[in-house]
Write a protein that holds these residues in place. Structure first.
Motif, PDB file in Angstrom:
ATOM      1  N   ALA A  26      30.358 -41.195  20.232  1.00 45.01           N
ATOM      2  CA  ALA A  26      28.939 -41.521  20.094  1.00 45.01           C
ATOM      3  C   ALA A  26      28.287 -41.695  21.466  1.00 45.01           C
ATOM      4  O   ALA A  26      27.156 -41.257  21.706  1.00 45.01           O
ATOM      5  CB  ALA A  26      28.767 -42.791  19.264  1.00 45.01           C
ATOM      6  N   GLY A  27      29.040 -42.324  22.396  1.00 46.47           N
ATOM      7  CA  GLY A  27      28.523 -42.509  23.748  1.00 46.47           C
ATOM      8  C   GLY A  27      28.331 -41.184  24.471  1.00 46.47           C
ATOM      9  O   GLY A  27      27.323 -40.955  25.142  1.00 46.47           O
ATOM     10  N   LEU A  28      29.333 -40.292  24.315  1.00 47.96           N
ATOM     11  CA  LEU A  28      29.227 -38.969  24.943  1.00 47.96           C
ATOM     12  C   LEU A  28      28.054 -38.181  24.370  1.00 47.96           C
ATOM     13  O   LEU A  28      27.335 -37.483  25.093  1.00 47.96           O
ATOM     14  CB  LEU A  28      30.530 -38.195  24.744  1.00 47.96           C
ATOM     15  N   LEU A  29      27.877 -38.277  23.040  1.00 48.22           N
ATOM     16  CA  LEU A  29      26.765 -37.589  22.395  1.00 48.22           C
ATOM     17  C   LEU A  29      25.428 -38.120  22.904  1.00 48.22           C
ATOM     18  O   LEU A  29      24.494 -37.356  23.164  1.00 48.22           O
ATOM     19  CB  LEU A  29      26.866 -37.753  20.885  1.00 48.22           C
ATOM     20  N   PHE A  30      25.351 -39.445  23.072  1.00 49.48           N
ATOM     21  CA  PHE A  30      24.126 -40.065  23.575  1.00 49.48           C
ATOM     22  C   PHE A  30      23.815 -39.592  25.001  1.00 49.48           C
ATOM     23  O   PHE A  30      22.675 -39.273  25.338  1.00 49.48           O
ATOM     24  CB  PHE A  30      24.279 -41.586  23.535  1.00 49.48           C
ATOM     25  N   ILE A  31      24.861 -39.540  25.833  1.00 49.17           N
ATOM     26  CA  ILE A  31      24.678 -39.055  27.217  1.00 49.17           C
ATOM     27  C   ILE A  31      24.224 -37.601  27.223  1.00 49.17           C
ATOM     28  O   ILE A  31      23.333 -37.204  27.979  1.00 49.17           O
ATOM     29  CB  ILE A  31      25.994 -39.219  28.010  1.00 49.17           C
ATOM     30  N   PHE A  32      24.840 -36.792  26.353  1.00 51.36           N
ATOM     31  CA  PHE A  32      24.462 -35.379  26.263  1.00 51.36           C
ATOM     32  C   PHE A  32      22.993 -35.231  25.861  1.00 51.36           C
ATOM     33  O   PHE A  32      22.260 -34.406  26.417  1.00 51.36           O
ATOM     34  CB  PHE A  32      25.360 -34.674  25.253  1.00 51.36           C
ATOM     35  N   ILE A  33      22.577 -36.047  24.902  1.00 57.73           N
ATOM     36  CA  ILE A  33      21.174 -35.997  24.458  1.00 57.73           C
ATOM     37  C   ILE A  33      20.230 -36.379  25.596  1.00 57.73           C
ATOM     38  O   ILE A  33      19.185 -35.756  25.806  1.00 57.73           O
ATOM     39  CB  ILE A  33      20.967 -36.909  23.236  1.00 57.73           C
ATOM     40  N   LEU A  34      20.615 -37.413  26.353  1.00 60.88           N
ATOM     41  CA  LEU A  34      19.785 -37.831  27.486  1.00 60.88           C
ATOM     42  C   LEU A  34      19.674 -36.728  28.532  1.00 60.88           C
ATOM     43  O   LEU A  34      18.593 -36.454  29.071  1.00 60.88           O
ATOM     44  CB  LEU A  34      20.364 -39.103  28.119  1.00 60.88           C
ATOM     45  N   LEU A  35      20.822 -36.081  28.823  1.00 62.49           N
ATOM     46  CA  LEU A  35      20.808 -34.984  29.804  1.00 62.49           C
ATOM     47  C   LEU A  35      19.954 -33.819  29.314  1.00 62.49           C
ATOM     48  O   LEU A  35      19.207 -33.206  30.085  1.00 62.49           O
ATOM     49  CB  LEU A  35      22.244 -34.516  30.072  1.00 62.49           C
TER      50      LEU A  35
END
Length: 231
Positions: A26-35
């Motif tokens: 979930a954290g990686l997905l959130f970072i990807f969305i932010l990028l």
């Protein structure tokens, strides 16, 4: 009892591990969305900047057209000339320009240039325009009569004659500014004037003064950047 208790602890450890993996994903997905959002905002910002650059330079081009119209509106009819929004001033009365198959300027055309060119350069050399002009083109055109390559040489000789005469009408300061911008271009019969799809051979014999501004240059650069980005 001991075996049952061990199974219970093992289940708790497995559930804890599964929960931490889910949190990581979930954290990686959130970072990807932010990028991704950041990249999209950068693309949007760059597009808006490009549009603003083009809009600003297009406004300069439009205002230059208006100022040239205002400067010469009383003369165009007398000179048998016209001006359009592409910043082309066209002298289209061949009997006033050159004798048949000759490159020497006729007196009526010299008289026109004596009046036209100093005022033309004065407008282009205004502070709001001078740094936004990338080329001042003098173009010579013939009709399709005769040999194409002979007409190419003739049109080039004619534009050179016009260029030399116009240089004699400028001040030293104007020459210093303009000499890197003015070009003489003989185009033979490659760009005839068509009326209802048929060449008007009289109108095709003409001399044109064209201005290229940073608007065209900026459009070319933006188009090239977008094309390269898609490759």
């Amino acid at each position: 009892m001991k075996k049952k208790t061990n199974i219970g602890y093992k289940g708790k450890d497995e559930n804890a591990f599964a929960l931490s993996t889910g949190d990581l994903m979930a954290g990686l997905l959130f970072i990807f969305i932010l990028l991704l959002m950041g990249a999209l905002l950068q693309v949007q910002k760059k597009a808006e900047q490009d549009e603003e650059v083009v809009r600003r330079y297009d406004q300069i081009k439009t205002q230059l057209y208006i100022d040239l119209q205002d400067e010469f509106k009383e003369n165009l009819k007398v000179w048998r000339a016209s001006i359009d929004s592409s910043l082309c001033i066209r002298f289209q009365e061949p009997s006033m320009l050159f004798d048949e198959d000759k490159a020497e300027l006729k007196k009526p055309f010299k008289d026109i240039l004596d009046d036209f060119f100093p005022r033309y350069i004065k407008v282009l050399n205004r502070p709001e325009y001078r740094d936004n002009i990338v080329e001042i083109r003098i173009e010579g055109h013939t009709n399709s009569n005769g040999d194409y390559f002979h007409n190419m040489e003739l049109s080039q000789d004619r534009t050179r004659s016009v260029l030399e005469y116009c240089f004699g009408l400028m001040s030293v300061e104007q020459i210093i500014w303009a000499k890197s911008l003015i070009t003489a271009n003989g185009l033979s019969s490659s760009q005839p004037i068509l009326v209802h799809g048929v060449e008007d051979k009289s109108l095709s014999r003409r001399v044109e003064f064209r201005v290229r501004t940073n608007a065209e240059k900026q459009l070319e650069e933006i188009a090239n950047k977008r094309f390269n980005a898609e490759q």
